[in-house]
Write an enzyme that holds these catalytic residues in place. Structure first.
Site, short mmCIF file in Angstrom:
data_model
loop_
_atom_site.label_atom_id
_atom_site.label_comp_id
_atom_site.label_asym_id
_atom_site.label_seq_id
_atom_site.Cartn_x
_atom_site.Cartn_y
_atom_site.Cartn_z
N HIS A 97 41.26 46.95 42.19
CA HIS A 97 42.18 46.69 43.30
C HIS A 97 42.61 47.95 44.04
CE1 HIS A 97 44.95 43.11 44.53
NE2 HIS A 97 44.34 43.66 45.56
N ASP A 124 47.87 37.87 42.94
CA ASP A 124 47.61 38.80 41.85
C ASP A 124 48.53 38.47 40.68
OD1 ASP A 124 46.99 41.11 40.34
OD2 ASP A 124 47.07 42.42 42.07
N HIS A 126 49.61 41.04 38.99
CA HIS A 126 50.37 42.28 38.92
C HIS A 126 50.93 42.66 40.29
CE1 HIS A 126 47.14 42.31 35.87
NE2 HIS A 126 48.08 42.77 35.07
N ASP A 128 51.08 45.90 41.44
CA ASP A 128 50.28 47.00 41.98
C ASP A 128 51.09 47.90 42.91
OD1 ASP A 128 48.22 45.96 40.55
OD2 ASP A 128 47.07 45.21 42.26
N HIS A 141 44.53 51.56 40.32
CA HIS A 141 44.49 50.15 40.72
C HIS A 141 45.86 49.49 40.57
CE1 HIS A 141 43.46 47.98 36.61
NE2 HIS A 141 44.40 48.88 36.47
N ASP A 228 43.09 39.07 43.84
CA ASP A 228 42.69 39.64 42.56
C ASP A 228 42.43 38.48 41.61
OD1 ASP A 228 42.67 40.76 39.96
OD2 ASP A 228 43.95 42.42 40.58
N ASP A 230 42.35 38.19 38.62
CA ASP A 230 43.18 38.08 37.41
C ASP A 230 44.44 37.25 37.64
OD1 ASP A 230 45.25 39.74 38.43
OD2 ASP A 230 44.57 41.51 37.37
N GLU A 273 38.35 42.77 41.25
CA GLU A 273 38.56 42.79 39.80
C GLU A 273 37.67 41.82 39.02
OE1 GLU A 273 40.22 45.01 38.13
OE2 GLU A 273 41.65 45.94 39.54
#
Length: 301
Positions: A97, A124, A126, A128, A141, A228, A230, A273
């Protein structure tokens, strides 16, 4: 629509090898064929030339591989600007990312030249939005959103042009379920709207996406979607850079993309990712391609 694919085989921003093979996995999963079948003309611009970890010094431990990531980000930003100037839709295939620094800086440069406002939907697990001083790992990332708000190393904040690329009022984070203490502080201070998995559980994905899209399209001319993989639960998408339990289910992830398609506001997209090393028979990349199809208008009926 003319869609130009651009592979960004970057894993320097990640603490785990493998996401540099994400662009290849997405191509093998048939991203070009799927979009062509939907009536789009698809051009493949190949991959950016990015050096491997084995060729590079780590550099600053709190911002690992910063020099090469900043170089690649500058190159990526220029490519994105050129793609949009030619009237094409840029679809970036990641990569970790950290590529968002280059991607969004390129989109923001194009928008700035034309006096257009940019909104970003960041899907996402996260935030980030770490800085080198708050990052537990030093992996970049986990820092791209901070850089895009003008925070952190100048090597990243000056990509495209000096200073912030985004207005926090036009950014929404969806699917968040893992934040560091420093990230919480930065998000509160900037006033960025964060839709956590708890909020999705409580209110439902329809309510969350209606609100998030209204925010990122209010007064904006362009919409970039940074997805992303994830954000999806690892039981469905095991092949991701940083898996975290308790993510979006299959239909929630597709509903996000279907809602984006229905809005007709998306002007650029990145899928990041995807990690084939951790995957099972490329099923995470295949899911990512299905989600891209939904973002470009594929429907159940």
């Amino acid at each position: 629509m003319i869609i130009e694919l651009l592979g960004v085989p970057m894993d320097l921003g990640s603490g785990r090898r493998g996401v540099d093979m994400g662009p290849s996995a997405l191509r093998i999963a048939g991203v070009a064929t799927a979009l062509t079948a939907r009536g789009h003309r698809v051009l493949d611009g190949g991959d950016l030339d990015i050096k491997n970890m084995e060729e590079l010094p780590v550099g600053k431990r709190r911002a690992r591989y910063l020099r090469e990531i900043s170089r690649a980000s500058g190159l990526l930003a220029r490519r994105i600007d050129r793609i949009m100037t030619r009237g094409r839709f840029p679809l970036m295939l990641g990569g970790d990312h950290s590529i968002a620094v280059g991607t969004i800086s390129g989109v923001a440069t194009w928008c700035r030249r034309r006096q257009k406002r940019l909104g970003v939907l960041w899907v996402d697990a996260h935030g980030d939005i770490n800085l080198p001083a708050t990052s537990p790992s030093g992996n970049i990332h986990g820092m791209p959103l901070a850089a895009l708000f003008g925070l952190g190393p100048k090597e990243l904040t000056r990509i495209g042009f000096e200073g912030p690329k985004l207005d926090p009022r036009n950014v929404a984070l969806v699917g968040i379920r893992s934040l560091d203490a420093g990230e919480r502080r930065h998000l509160h201070r900037l006033g960025v709207r964060v839709y956590t998995m708890s909020e999705i559980d409580r209110d439902g994905i329809h309510t969350v996406m209606s609100d998030a899209l209204a925010r990122v399209t209010d007064g904006t001319d362009c919409l970039h979607v940074s997805f992303d993989l994830d954000c999806v639960d690892p039981s469905i998408a095991p092949g991701v850079g940083t898996p975290v339990k308790g993510g979006l289910d299959y239909r929630e992830a597709h509903f996000i993309m279907e809602t984006i398609a229905a809005s007709r506001r998306m002007t650029s997209l990145e899928m990041v990712e995807v990690n084939p090393i951790l995957d099972e028979r490329n099923r995470s990349a295949e899911l990512a391609v299905e989600l891209v199809e939904s973002a470009f208008g594929k429907k159940i009926l």
